[in-house]
Design an enzyme around this catalytic site. Structure first.
Site, PDB file in Angstrom:
ATOM      1  N   ASP A 142      -2.590  -6.160  -8.442  1.00 37.79           N
ATOM      2  CA  ASP A 142      -1.736  -5.116  -7.832  1.00 37.79           C
ATOM      3  C   ASP A 142      -2.704  -3.816  -7.645  1.00 37.79           C
ATOM      4  O   ASP A 142      -1.926  -2.815  -7.575  1.00 37.79           O
ATOM      5  CB  ASP A 142      -0.392  -4.823  -8.290  1.00 37.79           C
ATOM      6  N   ARG A 143      -3.953  -3.865  -7.676  1.00 41.86           N
ATOM      7  CA  ARG A 143      -4.863  -2.980  -7.665  1.00 41.86           C
ATOM      8  C   ARG A 143      -4.495  -1.466  -8.829  1.00 41.86           C
ATOM      9  O   ARG A 143      -4.821  -0.353  -8.626  1.00 41.86           O
ATOM     10  CB  ARG A 143      -4.753  -2.023  -6.145  1.00 41.86           C
TER      11      ARG A 143
END
Length: 218
Positions: free
Chosen positions: A193-194
């Site tokens: 999810d970065r």
């Protein structure tokens, strides 16, 4: 080219690991050595490849890949023709940045610092370790200079092979090495999810290890 090339939907998630403060060696050079070995073990066939970013006297940047050849706590070293564009830029502005990227591990390392040339003894020692054909190629080329054709380039190599038939082609004094003396390291671990893990080491005379370590937001 007609129209825009759109990669806004090109993405992947990063799932190969995580990085915590407790995982880090207090010495960034040892941390780099550990990650470099892990990249090699994971199957990266060019783990020592690193982007070298330089800038000219007016601040215009440029970047290219070079190969890390050796390092210790004095710095990270590579070799090239000092008449090249990067050599001219380092002569005018002796600071640079290096970037390693190892997708097999979802890892990146950035290193910033001043750059100094290596002495002739180091350049000569490494030049003599290179394969014969690589030595002829290095001696034949004035890196980054215009040449009319591939045939002309190959003719320069042949001429040197005829002049030095016993693999004893001399090193041009302009072919040498550089050392980047790190002021800053950043170790980046891709996460889902970065929400990546990033830790920066900065030189500090007041810290027992000589380096402070801080987590950065992704």
């Amino acid at each position: 080219m007609e129209g825009e090339i759109d990669h806004r939907s090109t993405r992947r998630d990063f799932t190969h690991g995580e990085l915590h403060r407790r995982d880090l060696n207090s010495n960034p050079f040892q941390q780099l050595a550990t990650w470099l070995a892990a990249a090699t073990s994971a199957g990266n066939f060019d783990a020592t490849a690193m982007v070298l970013a330089t800038a000219d006297a007016s601040g215009r940047p440029d970047a290219r890949y070079v190969l890390l050849k050796h390092f210790d706590e004095a710095g990270l070293c590579w070799y090239t023709d000092q008449r090249s564009q990067k050599g001219q830029e380092l002569a005018a502005n002796p600071y640079a940045a290096l970037v390693f990227y190892w997708p097999e591990n979802d890892r990146q390392v950035r290193v910033n610092g001043a750059v100094e040339p290596l002495d002739d003894a180091a350049a000569e020692s490494y030049f003599q370790q290179r394969p014969s054909r690589s030595r002829y190629s290095a001696a034949a080329s004035i890196q980054s200079q215009v040449i009319a054709s591939r045939a002309d380039l190959e003719a320069r190599v042949v001429a040197l092979q005829q002049r030095y038939p016993d693999d004893n082609v001399p090193r041009n004094p302009a072919w040498g090495g550089y050392r980047l003396i790190p002021e800053r390291f950043e170790f980046w671990q891709g996460r889902r999810d970065r929400l990546h893990d990033r830790f920066v080491y900065r030189r500090s005379e007041n810290h027992p290890s000589g380096w402070t370590i801080e987590r950065l937001m992704p």
